[in-house]
Enzyme design. Sequence first.
Site, PDB file in Angstrom:
ATOM      1  N   GLN A 195      48.669  40.725  43.705  1.00 37.52           N
ATOM      2  CA  GLN A 195      49.122  41.728  45.710  1.00 37.52           C
ATOM      3  C   GLN A 195      48.933  40.701  47.045  1.00 37.52           C
ATOM      4  O   GLN A 195      49.914  40.988  47.990  1.00 37.52           O
ATOM      5  CB  GLN A 195      47.882  42.384  46.354  1.00 37.52           C
ATOM      6  CG  GLN A 195      47.476  43.476  44.738  1.00 37.52           C
ATOM      7  CD  GLN A 195      45.847  44.497  44.919  1.00 37.52           C
ATOM      8  OE1 GLN A 195      46.085  44.381  45.739  1.00 37.52           O
ATOM      9  NE2 GLN A 195      46.529  45.639  44.549  1.00 37.52           N
ATOM     10  N   ASP A 199      33.709  34.917  41.604  1.00 41.76           N
ATOM     11  CA  ASP A 199      33.843  35.690  40.492  1.00 41.76           C
ATOM     12  C   ASP A 199      35.356  36.063  39.972  1.00 41.76           C
ATOM     13  O   ASP A 199      36.012  36.553  40.419  1.00 41.76           O
ATOM     14  CB  ASP A 199      33.387  36.973  39.822  1.00 41.76           C
ATOM     15  CG  ASP A 199      33.631  37.403  38.389  1.00 41.76           C
ATOM     16  OD1 ASP A 199      32.963  36.943  37.951  1.00 41.76           O
ATOM     17  OD2 ASP A 199      34.231  38.722  38.190  1.00 41.76           O
ATOM     18  N   TYR A 230      43.049  38.106  34.767  1.00 46.48           N
ATOM     19  CA  TYR A 230      43.403  38.455  36.025  1.00 46.48           C
ATOM     20  C   TYR A 230      44.848  38.063  36.430  1.00 46.48           C
ATOM     21  O   TYR A 230      44.694  36.882  36.286  1.00 46.48           O
ATOM     22  CB  TYR A 230      42.778  37.911  36.906  1.00 46.48           C
ATOM     23  CG  TYR A 230      41.346  38.497  36.896  1.00 46.48           C
ATOM     24  CD1 TYR A 230      40.859  40.156  36.280  1.00 46.48           C
ATOM     25  CD2 TYR A 230      40.570  38.291  37.458  1.00 46.48           C
ATOM     26  CE1 TYR A 230      40.235  40.868  35.933  1.00 46.48           C
ATOM     27  CE2 TYR A 230      39.094  38.823  37.717  1.00 46.48           C
ATOM     28  CZ  TYR A 230      39.146  40.236  36.709  1.00 46.48           C
ATOM     29  OH  TYR A 230      37.558  40.511  36.611  1.00 46.48           O
ATOM     30  N   ALA A 285      34.424  51.257  45.545  1.00 47.49           N
ATOM     31  CA  ALA A 285      35.245  52.250  44.940  1.00 47.49           C
ATOM     32  C   ALA A 285      36.696  51.670  45.071  1.00 47.49           C
ATOM     33  O   ALA A 285      37.086  52.775  45.581  1.00 47.49           O
ATOM     34  CB  ALA A 285      34.273  53.846  45.260  1.00 47.49           C
ATOM     35  N   ASN A 325      32.605  42.630  55.000  1.00 49.19           N
ATOM     36  CA  ASN A 325      31.218  42.841  53.758  1.00 49.19           C
ATOM     37  C   ASN A 325      30.151  41.906  53.838  1.00 49.19           C
ATOM     38  O   ASN A 325      29.638  42.755  52.781  1.00 49.19           O
ATOM     39  CB  ASN A 325      32.172  42.698  52.731  1.00 49.19           C
ATOM     40  CG  ASN A 325      33.468  43.853  52.527  1.00 49.19           C
ATOM     41  OD1 ASN A 325      33.288  44.796  53.169  1.00 49.19           O
ATOM     42  ND2 ASN A 325      35.041  43.545  52.416  1.00 49.19           N
TER      43      ASN A 325
END
Length: 334
Positions: free
Chosen positions: A27, A49, A54, A208, A294
């Site tokens: 992305q 991680d 990926y 989410a 975050n």
Amino acid sequence: MEHRHLGRGGMLISEIAYGNWLTHGSQVEEDTATDCVHAALDAGITTFDTADVYADTRAESVLGRALKGERREGLEIFTKVYWPTGPGPNDRGLSRKHLMESIDNSLRRLQTEYVDLYQAHRFDRFTPLEETMEACADIVHAGKAHYIGVSEWTAAQIRHAHALARELRVPLVSSQPQYSMLWRVIEAEVVPACAELGIGQIVWSPIAQGVLTGKYQPGQPPPDGSRATDDKGGADVISRFLRDEVLERVQLLRPLAAEAGLTLAQLAVAWVLQNPNVSAAIVGASRPAQVGENAKASGVRLEPDLMARISEITAPVAVTDPVRTYEQTPAQRP
């Protein structure tokens, strides 16, 4: 940034970990991905991680380059194995052949001699678990990984693997499931089993896939450039939450976040960290500023009354059925 033990193991990890699923090599451009990793380091995050699958293996390479030059002993680098990484029939699964080849490929891409945690990305019903665990033990004993873990395994699968790990003298210390205010399927079976066995949760998608930031409004199309508009996989993952009844409940959380002095995203990350079986929450980012914001959820303690009100708001739309974990075991070899 606070640190927690990974399960009952001795290794400490940052309670907020940085993950590069759906971002690095896919992305966002590599310069931005590197800036996000450096922002994580600046925020005190030491745990990173990734997984071999990926971005078709590119994510590991991007992370390896971004961390180059950092003191290796000051980092905890995690990766995973299971999903296809090549065209051949053995380029997937948890066979001894695939594990022994995949760990070497991951280490090469990550530019490190070992990973701190090597995780089985799904349960492989087509390979004897004894074969998988013996290969994991050999990887640990060869010094290529310090600990092993699993991702999206059921309680019964974890119990079986843990028993074999004890026989093989290999530390199985972690489980990596999806967990958030809206996705609570691990609470009924996986968390109690792991708490008993000394296994900690490294949870993914605590926000989410961005729904718990509140940026998705009921009755309105997703914002341009958001994960819900990403055609590289992000839109598929987030679609389960993009229902008006879910989005309306998320908006009801705004005054609770304000009461706690947090953004909605910080509240969501802090919420999963209140579970004593959670060792870390994985956050991703497409912009460096997101990482720092975050990370401010670290060390936050939510009062029991606030936790109860959050559950009251989200209960009607939260997914809790433990059968959803069973559904994560692929019925066919990928």
